[in-house]
Design a protein around this motif. Structure first.
Motif, PDB file in Angstrom:
ATOM      1  N   UNK A  61      41.840 -93.614 -17.191  1.00  0.00           N
ATOM      2  CA  UNK A  61      42.264 -94.722 -18.038  1.00  0.00           C
ATOM      3  C   UNK A  61      42.342 -94.325 -19.502  1.00  0.00           C
ATOM      4  N   UNK A  62      41.371 -93.546 -19.976  1.00  0.00           N
ATOM      5  CA  UNK A  62      41.395 -93.087 -21.364  1.00  0.00           C
ATOM      6  C   UNK A  62      42.590 -92.187 -21.634  1.00  0.00           C
ATOM      7  N   UNK A  63      42.877 -91.278 -20.713  1.00  0.00           N
ATOM      8  CA  UNK A  63      44.026 -90.388 -20.885  1.00  0.00           C
ATOM      9  C   UNK A  63      45.330 -91.168 -20.921  1.00  0.00           C
ATOM     10  N   UNK A  64      45.483 -92.113 -20.005  1.00  0.00           N
ATOM     11  CA  UNK A  64      46.719 -92.885 -19.936  1.00  0.00           C
ATOM     12  C   UNK A  64      46.847 -93.856 -21.106  1.00  0.00           C
ATOM     13  N   UNK A  65      45.737 -94.215 -21.737  1.00  0.00           N
ATOM     14  CA  UNK A  65      45.788 -95.120 -22.888  1.00  0.00           C
ATOM     15  C   UNK A  65      46.303 -94.427 -24.139  1.00  0.00           C
ATOM     16  N   UNK A  66      45.965 -93.160 -24.301  1.00  0.00           N
ATOM     17  CA  UNK A  66      46.359 -92.441 -25.518  1.00  0.00           C
ATOM     18  C   UNK A  66      47.616 -91.606 -25.343  1.00  0.00           C
ATOM     19  N   UNK A  67      47.921 -91.191 -24.123  1.00  0.00           N
ATOM     20  CA  UNK A  67      49.033 -90.265 -23.886  1.00  0.00           C
ATOM     21  C   UNK A  67      50.383 -90.787 -24.380  1.00  0.00           C
ATOM     22  N   UNK A  68      50.747 -92.070 -24.160  1.00  0.00           N
ATOM     23  CA  UNK A  68      52.074 -92.519 -24.607  1.00  0.00           C
ATOM     24  C   UNK A  68      52.300 -92.365 -26.107  1.00  0.00           C
ATOM     25  N   UNK A  69      51.321 -92.776 -26.936  1.00  0.00           N
ATOM     26  CA  UNK A  69      51.528 -92.681 -28.381  1.00  0.00           C
ATOM     27  C   UNK A  69      51.480 -91.239 -28.872  1.00  0.00           C
ATOM     28  N   UNK A  70      50.594 -90.426 -28.289  1.00  0.00           N
ATOM     29  CA  UNK A  70      50.485 -89.026 -28.714  1.00  0.00           C
ATOM     30  C   UNK A  70      51.770 -88.265 -28.400  1.00  0.00           C
ATOM     31  N   UNK A  71      52.263 -88.395 -27.175  1.00  0.00           N
ATOM     32  CA  UNK A  71      53.468 -87.659 -26.798  1.00  0.00           C
ATOM     33  C   UNK A  71      54.720 -88.240 -27.442  1.00  0.00           C
ATOM     34  N   UNK A 114      41.325 -86.350 -31.417  1.00  0.00           N
ATOM     35  CA  UNK A 114      41.857 -85.765 -30.178  1.00  0.00           C
ATOM     36  C   UNK A 114      40.745 -85.166 -29.330  1.00  0.00           C
ATOM     37  N   UNK A 115      39.737 -84.589 -29.978  1.00  0.00           N
ATOM     38  CA  UNK A 115      38.594 -84.047 -29.227  1.00  0.00           C
ATOM     39  C   UNK A 115      37.839 -85.168 -28.533  1.00  0.00           C
ATOM     40  N   UNK A 116      37.752 -86.329 -29.197  1.00  0.00           N
ATOM     41  CA  UNK A 116      37.002 -87.463 -28.657  1.00  0.00           C
ATOM     42  C   UNK A 116      37.644 -88.008 -27.389  1.00  0.00           C
ATOM     43  N   UNK A 117      38.952 -88.203 -27.396  1.00  0.00           N
ATOM     44  CA  UNK A 117      39.599 -88.887 -26.274  1.00  0.00           C
ATOM     45  C   UNK A 117      40.427 -87.989 -25.362  1.00  0.00           C
ATOM     46  N   UNK A 118      40.553 -86.725 -25.691  1.00  0.00           N
ATOM     47  CA  UNK A 118      41.280 -85.818 -24.809  1.00  0.00           C
ATOM     48  C   UNK A 118      40.356 -84.827 -24.123  1.00  0.00           C
ATOM     49  N   UNK A 119      39.392 -84.292 -24.864  1.00  0.00           N
ATOM     50  CA  UNK A 119      38.544 -83.262 -24.301  1.00  0.00           C
ATOM     51  C   UNK A 119      37.590 -83.809 -23.239  1.00  0.00           C
ATOM     52  N   UNK A 120      37.147 -85.058 -23.413  1.00  0.00           N
ATOM     53  CA  UNK A 120      36.235 -85.622 -22.415  1.00  0.00           C
ATOM     54  C   UNK A 120      36.881 -85.727 -21.034  1.00  0.00           C
ATOM     55  N   UNK A 121      38.063 -86.370 -20.886  1.00  0.00           N
ATOM     56  CA  UNK A 121      38.710 -86.396 -19.567  1.00  0.00           C
ATOM     57  C   UNK A 121      39.088 -85.015 -19.064  1.00  0.00           C
ATOM     58  N   UNK A 122      39.320 -84.087 -19.988  1.00  0.00           N
ATOM     59  CA  UNK A 122      39.695 -82.733 -19.593  1.00  0.00           C
ATOM     60  C   UNK A 122      38.511 -81.944 -19.066  1.00  0.00           C
ATOM     61  N   UNK A 123      37.375 -82.027 -19.745  1.00  0.00           N
ATOM     62  CA  UNK A 123      36.243 -81.158 -19.428  1.00  0.00           C
ATOM     63  C   UNK A 123      35.360 -81.688 -18.305  1.00  0.00           C
ATOM     64  N   UNK A 155      47.991 -82.875 -18.563  1.00  0.00           N
ATOM     65  CA  UNK A 155      48.275 -82.642 -17.148  1.00  0.00           C
ATOM     66  C   UNK A 155      47.015 -82.187 -16.419  1.00  0.00           C
ATOM     67  N   UNK A 156      46.275 -81.252 -17.026  1.00  0.00           N
ATOM     68  CA  UNK A 156      45.032 -80.770 -16.415  1.00  0.00           C
ATOM     69  C   UNK A 156      44.036 -81.916 -16.274  1.00  0.00           C
ATOM     70  N   UNK A 157      43.925 -82.761 -17.306  1.00  0.00           N
ATOM     71  CA  UNK A 157      42.990 -83.886 -17.258  1.00  0.00           C
ATOM     72  C   UNK A 157      43.366 -84.862 -16.143  1.00  0.00           C
ATOM     73  N   UNK A 158      44.644 -85.195 -16.035  1.00  0.00           N
ATOM     74  CA  UNK A 158      45.091 -86.143 -15.013  1.00  0.00           C
ATOM     75  C   UNK A 158      44.900 -85.574 -13.607  1.00  0.00           C
ATOM     76  N   UNK A 159      45.330 -84.329 -13.410  1.00  0.00           N
ATOM     77  CA  UNK A 159      45.213 -83.703 -12.089  1.00  0.00           C
ATOM     78  C   UNK A 159      43.750 -83.526 -11.712  1.00  0.00           C
ATOM     79  N   UNK A 160      42.930 -83.077 -12.654  1.00  0.00           N
ATOM     80  CA  UNK A 160      41.519 -82.844 -12.369  1.00  0.00           C
ATOM     81  C   UNK A 160      40.791 -84.110 -11.960  1.00  0.00           C
ATOM     82  N   UNK A 161      41.025 -85.196 -12.674  1.00  0.00           N
ATOM     83  CA  UNK A 161      40.340 -86.446 -12.340  1.00  0.00           C
ATOM     84  C   UNK A 161      40.875 -87.071 -11.060  1.00  0.00           C
ATOM     85  N   UNK A 162      42.177 -86.974 -10.827  1.00  0.00           N
ATOM     86  CA  UNK A 162      42.728 -87.475  -9.564  1.00  0.00           C
ATOM     87  C   UNK A 162      42.169 -86.670  -8.393  1.00  0.00           C
ATOM     88  N   UNK A 163      42.045 -85.356  -8.576  1.00  0.00           N
ATOM     89  CA  UNK A 163      41.497 -84.507  -7.518  1.00  0.00           C
ATOM     90  C   UNK A 163      40.054 -84.871  -7.211  1.00  0.00           C
TER      91      UNK A 163
END
Length: 317
Positions: A73-83, A279-288, A37-45
């Motif tokens: 795009x990276x977040x939305x690509x991995x989020x469905x399978x992870x969740x 998870x660090x590779x594809x989640x932390x980058x869009x987050x940070x 959620x933070x990654x999606x909101x932060x990048x949209x903002x």
């Protein structure tokens, strides 16, 4: 108990989630949901701010918007399978869905690497040739750089799904990550995978390796230019404008290189380590990335404060 027996003619792949913590998946999903959620909101903002603030209509912020779009795009690509693993205990995925996810993950990773190169070029011109900055970094140049990164990634990586389709998968097809990753899938293929493995390595060398070299050379040139001009406040302030980009480079490349090393040069590595690094590779980058630019960029901070106070004024009215 998960059934990993792949007896059908149509390959099915299985995600293992976090080994040994299956009973806690529902609780683990809470921080994962928050981070996504933070990654999606932060990048949209970031996209909204760059779009609406006139003073941010500059090449470096257009490239930042491209970076935010890629991270989305990276977040939305991995989020469905992870969740799906954590929420619904869904561990399987068919071949077409897996290949589609794999293509987008690798292509967007290549695009992000290319955008980081373009941002390094932007800083190189801004510091080493400031008088020619507006002539070199035009809107057309930024559009060409962005388009080139997208075309390069899509062209080089488009053959990967077709390579995997030529193989049969005759084992349990258990993936090491919570998403489809080319080296991971290639290890499960039956037959001679030498050519496909070499092509994957060539893709890595033609994208990430070349990009890292260009970024290193750019910053060596930047540092040399600053040192030649003398140690003055103005020069060090110019160098500090690169801090955001350098942080982003480290956040992106360190997990990527670590994951590649784990896949190619380690044997019998703990599955938990694979899961953590992936998870660090594809989640932390869009987050940070949005956090880094929000904390380091004065222009972004000013735009955020302006928007925050505008919202408070509207709420007060």
């Amino acid at each position: 108990m998960l059934d990993f027996n792949n007896t059908s003619n149509w390959p099915t792949f299985f995600f293992i989630g976090i080994p040994g913590l299956e009973a806690a998946h529902m609780w683990i999903s809470i921080p994962f949901c928050f981070l996504y959620l933070v990654a999606l909101v932060g990048n949209v903002l970031l996209l909204v701010i760059v779009r609406t603030e006139q003073n941010l209509h500059e090449p470096q912020f257009y490239l930042l918007a491209m970076l935010a779009l890629t991270d989305l795009g990276l977040s939305l690509s991995t989020m469905p399978s992870v969740l799906a693993i954590f929420w619904f205990d869904v561990h399987h995925i068919d071949l077409d869905a897996c290949l589609t996810q794999m293509f987008f993950i690798h292509t967007l990773s290549s695009v992000e690497s290319g955008v980081l190169v373009a941002m390094a070029f932007d800083r190189l011109v801004a510091i080493c040739a400031p008088l020619n900055y507006t002539r070199i970094l035009t809107h057309y140049t930024v559009a060409c750089l962005s388009g080139a990164t997208l075309i390069r990634g899509a062209t080089l990586l488009a053959p990967l799904p077709f390579f995997l389709r030529t193989f049969s998968f005759c084992g349990a097809n258990i993936l090491s990550h919570s998403y489809c990753y080319y080296p991971d899938m290639l290890k499960l293929a039956c037959g001679d995978v030498t050519f496909s493995s070499v092509y994957g390595l060539v893709c890595v060398l033609c994208t990430f390796a070349v990009d890292v070299i260009f970024i290193l050379v750019s910053y060596m040139k930047i540092l040399g230019t600053v040192m030649k001009l003398g140690i003055q406040d103005r020069n060090w302030k110019s160098l500090q404008t690169c801090a955001c980009h350098l942080c982003t480079v480290l956040v992106f490349y360190l997990p990527l290189i670590s994951l590649a090393v784990l896949h190619r040069y380690t044997q019998e590595t703990s599955p938990i380590l694979y899961t953590t690094m992936s998870n660090a590779y594809l989640l932390m980058t869009p987050l940070l990335n949005p956090v880094v630019y929000s904390l380091k960029s004065r222009q972004i901070q000013a735009a955020l404060r302006k928007r925050f106070w505008a919202q408070r004024v509207v709420a007060g009215e």
